[in-house]
Design a protein around this motif. Sequence first.
Motif, mmCIF file in Angstrom:
data_model
loop_
_atom_site.group_PDB
_atom_site.id
_atom_site.type_symbol
_atom_site.label_atom_id
_atom_site.label_comp_id
_atom_site.label_asym_id
_atom_site.label_seq_id
_atom_site.Cartn_x
_atom_site.Cartn_y
_atom_site.Cartn_z
ATOM 1 N N LEU A 166 0.835 -1.205 0.000
ATOM 2 C CA LEU A 166 0.000 0.000 0.000
ATOM 3 C C LEU A 166 0.871 1.257 0.000
ATOM 4 N N GLY A 167 1.905 1.231 0.838
ATOM 5 C CA GLY A 167 2.794 2.384 0.947
ATOM 6 C C GLY A 167 3.491 2.688 -0.372
ATOM 7 N N VAL A 168 3.939 1.651 -1.067
ATOM 8 C CA VAL A 168 4.626 1.849 -2.349
ATOM 9 C C VAL A 168 3.655 2.466 -3.370
ATOM 10 N N LEU A 169 2.436 1.954 -3.390
ATOM 11 C CA LEU A 169 1.449 2.479 -4.348
ATOM 12 C C LEU A 169 1.147 3.951 -4.057
ATOM 13 N N VAL A 170 0.926 4.255 -2.784
ATOM 14 C CA VAL A 170 0.625 5.640 -2.416
ATOM 15 C C VAL A 170 1.825 6.548 -2.725
ATOM 16 N N ALA A 171 3.017 6.030 -2.450
ATOM 17 C CA ALA A 171 4.227 6.812 -2.729
ATOM 18 C C ALA A 171 4.371 7.072 -4.222
ATOM 19 N N MET A 172 4.035 6.072 -5.043
ATOM 20 C CA MET A 172 4.152 6.248 -6.494
ATOM 21 C C MET A 172 3.189 7.310 -7.002
ATOM 22 N N VAL A 173 1.986 7.316 -6.450
ATOM 23 C CA VAL A 173 1.008 8.330 -6.845
ATOM 24 C C VAL A 173 1.531 9.722 -6.490
#
Lengths: 246, 224
Positions: free
Chosen positions: B39-46
């Motif tokens: 989840l953190g990686v996805l949010v960071a990518m956004v």
Amino acid sequence: MALLEVNNIHKSFGGNNVLKGVSLKVEKGDVISVLGPSGSGKTTLLRCINFLEKADGGELVFEDKKYDLSRMSRASIAEIRMHTGFVFQNYNLFANKTAIQNVTLGLTSARRVAKDKAAKKAMGVLKKVGMGDYADYYPSQLSGGQQQRVAIARALATDPKIIYFDEPTSALDPQLTAEVLEVMRNLAREGMTMIVVTHEISFAREVSTKVMFMADGVVVEEGPAAEFFENPQMERTKEFLRLTGK
Amino acid sequence: MFNEKTMELLVSSFPKILEFGLKVTLPLAATAFVLSTILGVLVAMVQYAKTPILSQFCRFYIWIIRGTPLLVQLMVAFYGLPLLGIHSNPFVMAVIVFTINEGAYSAETMRAAMEAVPAGQLEAGYCVGMNYMQIMWHIILPQAFRTAFPSLFNALISMVKDTSLASSITVVEMFTRTKQIAGQSYNYFPLYIEVAFIYLIFCTVLTFLQKKGEEFLGSYGIRK
Ligand SMILES: Nc1ncnc2c1ncn2[C@@H]1O[C@H](COP(=O)(O)OP(=O)(O)OP(=O)(O)O)[C@@H](O)[C@H]1O
Ligand SMILES: [Mg+2]
């Protein structure tokens, strides 16, 4: 028919007009040296031509196709980049990849070349730049000159029609500079088309077919290398050549 | 105080407490850690891509989660989700809350790590013809993950201990189990020392794993 033509390119950062209508024409096999004092817009010119920076205006003709530099579609940018290479002043090798992985990535990931075929091609270009023995080294384990040669191999691997060099040796000491220039000299001999931003006057004099001198965002003078160095016309050029020691 | 009876209690309760550590505490922390990292990686990518709207949504999520206590978040989920017609067992609910909570923190860790990757890496990727997602996958994320790894693992170690908060939503994990045993024997202090000791073992093992993980991820020859 020119391989690449840039017409009347403009670029400003905020209120700072960095490129004020620069044009250039590159024939296949040309080695064009771009000279000029610091801040004259040489890097910006290369970056705009390869879309790392968005130009405010100007036209690009690449292999007979015309593009409006201020309105490039993502697809045309991708298409053109498939045929160009870029060598940075500070190498910019992928830090998490070994030398050979740096070279294969553009093949396997961007061009869907099979792994073994890419590895073979990569080994070939690494050998060509004298880095065959360092294939499994990480960038941090290589000297600046070695890193730059890997970066050149990376650019070569994709069989580009033209390679842009932005002061490829200015971060290197004289000996490492010589290594890198030797590689570039060989490329020129083989007929690789290149635009080289450089402060190496002797390299420009020996190797290039044409020289372009920029100052304050405009081309002050350009011409065949011999003519440019033997018989510069503009006062600004003469002064620059005098200051850089010939 | 550490008389024979106490010693016996400590010995007999040790496997009972440890069992809940291995069956509840660690699985809860490990699952939530893996999910929260994704989840953190996805949010960071956004956020890294500055995707409009989505990016604001992510900031809002991070703002809410970091601005409220984990305990309160657990309570809100426990009493709130059934109101929305969502019924699930307390363990699953705890996994979800821990994931959402930790995801907000790891998103910030990852975003900072991604932004620390020099812009030249992205540009070099473009220049060899790669597209944005290819550059993310092969260049930016691996480098960022290497940078973020110690902080992320730190968070895991914290989370192992914070799982005791799950008792507030009726999850019987290691600490709750200890309280139950202590309550039966009226001998609280030695058992709390014992459970502290087990937490310490867990975290020691994790610290060791972190070291191994860092070695595995390598430093691209930087410190060889
Ligand atoms: N990203 C940027 N943002 C703002 N200004 C910039 C940016 N990049 C370049 N400039 C400005 O553009 C001008 C030209 O810079 P450029 O790097 O193209 O010069 P150069 O000819 O390559 O110089 P050098 O020989 O020192 O490399 C400079 O005044 C510089 O400050
Ligand atoms: Mg420059």
